[in-house]
Design a protein around this motif. Structure first.
Motif, short mmCIF file in Angstrom:
data_model
loop_
_atom_site.label_atom_id
_atom_site.label_comp_id
_atom_site.label_asym_id
_atom_site.label_seq_id
_atom_site.Cartn_x
_atom_site.Cartn_y
_atom_site.Cartn_z
N PRO A 74 4.54 7.23 -5.73
CA PRO A 74 4.22 8.47 -6.90
C PRO A 74 4.55 9.72 -6.46
CG PRO A 74 2.51 6.74 -6.99
CD PRO A 74 3.25 6.49 -6.05
N LEU A 75 4.19 10.02 -5.13
CA LEU A 75 4.27 11.16 -4.64
C LEU A 75 6.03 11.45 -4.54
CD1 LEU A 75 3.24 13.90 -3.47
CD2 LEU A 75 3.14 12.81 -1.17
N TYR A 76 6.86 10.42 -3.91
CA TYR A 76 7.90 10.72 -3.89
C TYR A 76 8.69 10.79 -5.18
CZ TYR A 76 12.80 8.67 -3.77
OH TYR A 76 14.18 8.44 -3.97
N TRP A 77 8.21 9.93 -6.15
CA TRP A 77 9.04 10.21 -7.70
C TRP A 77 8.55 11.70 -8.15
CZ3 TRP A 77 12.34 6.81 -9.79
CH2 TRP A 77 12.16 7.22 -11.20
N ALA A 78 7.42 12.32 -7.81
CA ALA A 78 7.03 13.80 -8.33
C ALA A 78 7.96 14.57 -7.58
CB ALA A 78 5.63 13.79 -8.24
N PHE A 95 0.78 -1.20 0.13
CA PHE A 95 0.09 0.15 -0.05
C PHE A 95 0.82 1.28 -0.11
CE2 PHE A 95 -3.51 -2.76 0.92
CZ PHE A 95 -4.86 -2.02 0.50
N LEU A 96 1.83 1.40 0.87
CA LEU A 96 2.78 2.23 0.82
C LEU A 96 3.37 2.70 -0.57
CD1 LEU A 96 4.69 2.07 4.33
CD2 LEU A 96 2.97 3.72 3.58
N LEU A 97 3.94 1.59 -1.20
CA LEU A 97 4.36 1.64 -2.53
C LEU A 97 3.43 2.31 -3.54
CD1 LEU A 97 6.66 -1.55 -2.72
CD2 LEU A 97 7.45 0.71 -2.48
N ALA A 98 2.17 1.86 -3.52
CA ALA A 98 1.06 2.15 -4.58
C ALA A 98 0.83 3.98 -4.20
CB ALA A 98 -0.05 1.22 -4.31
N PHE A 99 0.86 4.14 -3.02
CA PHE A 99 0.36 5.38 -2.77
C PHE A 99 1.37 6.51 -2.48
CE2 PHE A 99 -3.32 2.89 -1.55
CZ PHE A 99 -4.34 3.26 -2.27
N VAL A 100 2.44 6.00 -1.96
CA VAL A 100 3.62 7.00 -1.39
C VAL A 100 4.44 7.17 -2.58
CG1 VAL A 100 5.29 7.58 0.13
CG2 VAL A 100 2.98 6.77 0.97
#
Length: 289
Positions: A37-41, A30-35
Motif C-alpha cells: 500500500p505504501l508503494y502504491w501510494a 507480510f511485505l505485500l500486506a504492509f509495504v
C-alpha cells in the motif's frame, strides 16, 4: 524448550527446506500486506491523473512526475497544516505524560485506598465506543465547567480530552510494578520526596515504556480525524487529516495522494527512529518462563 518442530527435524535437509519455504512465504505475504500500500501510494502520486484512474491499473507510471511533491506542498498549503498538527500532537503528548505518569506511579507505588477499583473503572472506559463520548465531550469543551470557556478552534480542545488515557496509564503501571520496592524505600530513607523519587529514579529507568506511550500519544493525535473535524471549524486551524479531506473535492487525485504520503512521512520516521525503544517497552513487563 518444546516447540511444534523438534530441533532434530529442523537439522535435517527436508526440515530446513520446509522451514525456509514457510518462512519465505510468510515474509513475502507480510511485505505485500504492509509495504505494497505504501508503494502504491508513492508511485500513484507520481502518475498523471488520467493514468491513476486507468483500468487495469499500472504498477509503474508510464511517465514519472516527481515535481508532484513540490506542487502538492504548495497547492495544499501543507506547511500551515503541518504546523497545526505538530502543535496539536506535541501538546497532547506533553499533557498525557504530565497526567498519566503520576497517575500510574500513584496506583503502582503509593497504593491509594480503592486504587484497584479506580484502575478497574479506568479500564472499563476502554469498553465504551469512542463515538458514544463525542456528544458529552463536545458539550463539555464548548462550555468548560467552572471556567465557562469555549475551547472551539483552540488546541486545548484536543489536549484536555486526551489527558487521561486509561490504556497508557495501565501500560505505565505494569512497568512501574516491575521496579523493586527496595530501591524506592532506600530513597525514602535518604529523605527523598515522592516527586523527587519519580523524577530522579523512576523516570530514568522507565525510558522504554515512556517511548511506547509517547509514540502512541503522538500517533493518535496525528491521525485523529473525527474529533479535530468537530472542534476546528476554522480552516486555518485544521489538522492535516481534516484539511486533506476538505480539499479532496477540488484537487487532482495525484496531488491529493502526494499530500497524504507527505502527511504520513513524519510518523513513519518517528517509528523507525524509536523502534528499539518501542519493542523494549512492549516486552519490559513480560514474564520469563
Amino acid at each position: 524448550m518444546r516447540t511444534l518442530v523438534s530441533p532434530a527435524q529442523l537439522r535435517s535437509g527436508r526440515g530446513k527446506a520446509v522451514y525456509w519455504l514457510v518462512f519465505t512465504v510468510v515474509m513475502v505475504l507480510f511485505l505485500l500486506a504492509f509495504v505494497f500500500p505504501l508503494y502504491w501510494a508513492i508511485t500513484g502520486a507520481m502518475k498523471a491523473p488520467a493514468e491513476l484512474v486507468r483500468t487495469p491499473p499500472t504498477l509503474l507510471p508510464d511517465q514519472w512526475h516527481p515535481d508532484v511533491w513540490g506542487e502538492s506542498w504548495e497547492r495544499l498549503n501543507l506547511l500551515t497544516y503541518f504546523g497545526n498538527t505538530v502543535l496539536v500532537a506535541l501538546g497532547a503528548w506533553l499533557i498525557q505524560l504530565a497526567v498519566d505518569v503520576p497517575a500510574a506511579y500513584a496506583l503502582s507505588k503509593l497504593r491509594p485506598v480503592l486504587g484497584d477499583k479506580i484502575l478497574a473503572l479506568m479500564l472499563a472506559t476502554l469498553m465504551v465506543p469512542a463515538s458514544a463520548l463525542l456528544v458529552p465531550t463536545y458539550v463539555t469543551i464548548t462550555d468548560l465547567p467552572i471556567l465557562g470557556v469555549n475551547l472551539i478552534n483552540s488546541p486545548t480542545a484536543i489536549w484536555f480530552p486526551a489527558a487521561a488515557n486509561a490504556f497508557n496509564i495501565y501500560l505505565l503501571k505494569r512497568f512501574f510494578d516491575q521496579i523493586p520496592g527496595e530501591l524506592l524505600e532506600a530513597a525514602v530513607l535518604d529523605g527523598a520526596s515522592q516527586v523527587r523519587i519519580l523524577v530522579r529514579i523512576v523516570l530514568p529507568i522507565s525510558k522504554p515504556i515512556i517511548a511506547v506511550v509517547s509514540i502512541l500519544a503522538i500517533v493518535a493525535a496525528w491521525k485523529d480525524f473525527i474529533w479535530p473535524l468537530l472542534v476546528f471549524p476554522d480552516p486555518t486551524r485544521q489538522t492535516l487529516s481534516v484539511a486533506l479531506q476538505r480539499m479532496e473535492v477540488d484537487m487532482p487525485l495525484n496531488i491529493l495522494l502526494a499530500g497524504l504520503v507527505l502527511a504520513s512521512v513524519p510518523m513513519v520516521l518517528l517509528f523507525l527512529f524509536f523502534q528499539r525503544h518501542v519493542l523494549a517497552g512492549l516486552t519490559a513487563g513480560s514474564v520469563k518462563g
